[in-house]
Every structure is written in C-alpha cells, then in structure tokens.
Scaffold this motif. Sequence first.
Motif, short mmCIF file in Angstrom:
data_model
loop_
_atom_site.label_atom_id
_atom_site.label_comp_id
_atom_site.label_asym_id
_atom_site.label_seq_id
_atom_site.Cartn_x
_atom_site.Cartn_y
_atom_site.Cartn_z
N ALA A 30 0.84 -1.18 0.00
CA ALA A 30 0.00 0.00 0.00
C ALA A 30 0.88 1.24 0.00
N LEU A 31 0.66 2.14 -0.94
CA LEU A 31 1.36 3.41 -0.98
C LEU A 31 0.59 4.42 -0.13
N ILE A 32 1.20 4.91 0.93
CA ILE A 32 0.61 5.91 1.80
C ILE A 32 1.26 7.26 1.48
N ILE A 33 0.47 8.20 0.99
CA ILE A 33 0.99 9.53 0.68
C ILE A 33 0.70 10.44 1.86
N ARG A 34 1.75 10.73 2.62
CA ARG A 34 1.68 11.65 3.75
C ARG A 34 2.09 13.04 3.24
N HIS A 35 1.19 13.98 3.27
CA HIS A 35 1.51 15.29 2.72
C HIS A 35 2.33 16.14 3.68
N ASP A 36 2.19 15.90 4.97
CA ASP A 36 2.96 16.64 5.96
C ASP A 36 3.34 15.71 7.10
N HIS A 37 4.37 16.08 7.85
CA HIS A 37 4.91 15.16 8.86
C HIS A 37 3.98 14.90 10.04
N PRO A 38 3.07 15.83 10.46
CA PRO A 38 2.21 15.48 11.59
C PRO A 38 1.17 14.40 11.28
N SER A 39 0.91 14.15 10.01
CA SER A 39 -0.15 13.22 9.62
C SER A 39 0.43 11.84 9.35
N HIS A 40 -0.31 10.81 9.74
CA HIS A 40 0.05 9.45 9.35
C HIS A 40 -1.21 8.63 9.18
N ALA A 41 -1.06 7.41 8.73
CA ALA A 41 -2.21 6.60 8.33
C ALA A 41 -3.03 6.07 9.49
N GLY A 42 -2.53 6.19 10.70
CA GLY A 42 -3.31 5.90 11.90
C GLY A 42 -4.09 4.60 11.84
N TYR A 43 -5.38 4.69 12.18
CA TYR A 43 -6.22 3.50 12.25
C TYR A 43 -6.39 2.84 10.87
N VAL A 44 -6.35 3.62 9.81
CA VAL A 44 -6.47 3.04 8.47
C VAL A 44 -5.22 2.22 8.15
N GLY A 45 -4.06 2.77 8.43
CA GLY A 45 -2.83 2.02 8.20
C GLY A 45 -2.75 0.78 9.07
N GLU A 46 -3.19 0.92 10.31
CA GLU A 46 -3.20 -0.21 11.23
C GLU A 46 -4.02 -1.36 10.66
N ARG A 47 -5.20 -1.04 10.11
CA ARG A 47 -6.06 -2.10 9.58
C ARG A 47 -5.48 -2.69 8.29
N LEU A 48 -4.86 -1.85 7.46
CA LEU A 48 -4.23 -2.39 6.25
C LEU A 48 -3.13 -3.39 6.61
N VAL A 49 -2.35 -3.09 7.64
CA VAL A 49 -1.31 -4.02 8.08
C VAL A 49 -1.96 -5.31 8.57
N GLU A 50 -3.03 -5.19 9.34
CA GLU A 50 -3.74 -6.38 9.82
C GLU A 50 -4.29 -7.21 8.67
N ARG A 51 -4.58 -6.56 7.56
CA ARG A 51 -5.09 -7.28 6.39
C ARG A 51 -3.98 -7.79 5.48
N GLY A 52 -2.74 -7.64 5.90
CA GLY A 52 -1.63 -8.22 5.16
C GLY A 52 -0.89 -7.29 4.24
N TYR A 53 -1.13 -5.98 4.33
CA TYR A 53 -0.46 -5.01 3.47
C TYR A 53 0.82 -4.49 4.11
N GLU A 54 1.84 -4.36 3.29
CA GLU A 54 3.07 -3.68 3.69
C GLU A 54 2.91 -2.20 3.31
N LEU A 55 3.11 -1.31 4.27
CA LEU A 55 2.94 0.11 4.02
C LEU A 55 4.24 0.74 3.53
N HIS A 56 4.14 1.44 2.42
CA HIS A 56 5.28 2.22 1.90
C HIS A 56 4.87 3.69 1.98
#
Length: 232
Positions: free
Chosen positions: A3-29
């Motif tokens: 999964a490509l996560i586009i963070r536009h600024d440093h205070p933001s991250h994928a949070g609960y969405v990223g957490e669930r993607l990892v639980e579903r087997g995705y590697e976050l880039h």
Amino acid sequence: MRALIIRHDHPSHAGYVGERLVERGYELHEVTVVPEERFYSPDVRVTFPDPADFDVVVPLGAPWSVYDTATIGSWIGDELALLRAAFRADIPILGICFGAQALSAALGGRVERAPMYEIGQHSIETDDPGLIPAGPWYQWHFDRFTVPPGGREIARSPIGPQAYVVGRSLGVQFHPEVTPDVAGAWLDHGGDVQAAELDLDLAELRLVPDGARERAAGLVDAFLARAVSHRR
C-alpha cells in the motif's frame, strides 16, 4: 501486498487506516511530500513512486488546498498525475480529505472553498452504511469537492458531499485514520491557532470519537471488498 501511503505533511500518518491495512496483510510504503523542515514553505520538489508498484494507494489529508498552486504548485500536479495513472491502471485508491479532493480534481471534479468549516466530531448522512457508517467521524477541513465524472455520491453533510465511489476507488471528506496523537499533532502545528480563532474547544478537539478504530477497520474492510468486486 503493498500500500502506498501519501503523507503530505509530517504530523499526519495513516493511523487506524494504516493499522487495519497491516492487519489485512499489506506492507505500508510511506512517502512524505513535505518534510518537517519545509512545513511552512511547502513548495518542495517531489519524485513520486510509480503507482503500478502498489496494490492500493492512500493519499491522506493536508493543511493546504488542492487549488492553491501558489503554495503547492511544485508538486500537486505530479500527485494528480499519479492518481490519474493509478485510476487508469485499475489500482484502488482510498482518498482521505485532501486526498479525496485531489482524486476528484485528478478525475475532472472540482475543489473549492466550502461555505463553512467542519472541525471536530460530526455525523453524516449516508446511503451506504455498510461502506460508510453515519459516524461520528473526525473532521478538519475548509474546502469541499464535487463528485468526479463517473462517480457516485454515497454520503453528505449540509455543506456538501462526504463520500463518493468511482470505479474501484473511494473518496471520503472525513478522517477515519485519526488517532489521538494525530489530532494532537495537528493542534500542535497550527490547528490550535485556527481553533482559537474559531472559538473551538481545544481539549475537545484532542478527543477522537468512541469506536473510531472499529469504524475505520470496518471502512477499510468494506473498501477492500468493494475494490475486489469491482475489478475490471
């Protein structure tokens, strides 16, 4: 799966969405467009990766406006090109707030100043609660999007669309990813000034709605299921 996560600024991250993607087997880039040292001068040069290298693309929120080319014109055109390329390649996109606005603009929609802001916890009207529950969802935005050509609005609030589907992609105006630390980071990087000017309760804005993690997980699961069922 990647999964490509586009963070536009440093205070933001994928949070609960990223957490669930990892639980579903995705590697976050993760790609951070504007690094911390350029937060107040975001006209940076960015080399975005090829979306064809990923199974899903998730552009997150941003404190800027898609149409503010005087401020982010050095990279917003390239990001819109990435989103168009991903869409044409049938790669699912989950656009969040600025990311949903950018996806709309990339596909021929319009982004404009909203008649009023939405900040804090808000419930929405939904036509598809299996994909987009009514909330409450955390929000922080001053702009709104139109549904791009070929898309379908599936949720709304009094100021405009809150969610749309187009092909295998989904755009949402709210922030399913927000965790307490993300909300706090936004306040610590200018959000506190905005909130004070609008006479909003800073302590309340640091709170994330009860059940936010579960709602985010459900949204990710439904998005992934919908993306698979709409594969061309």
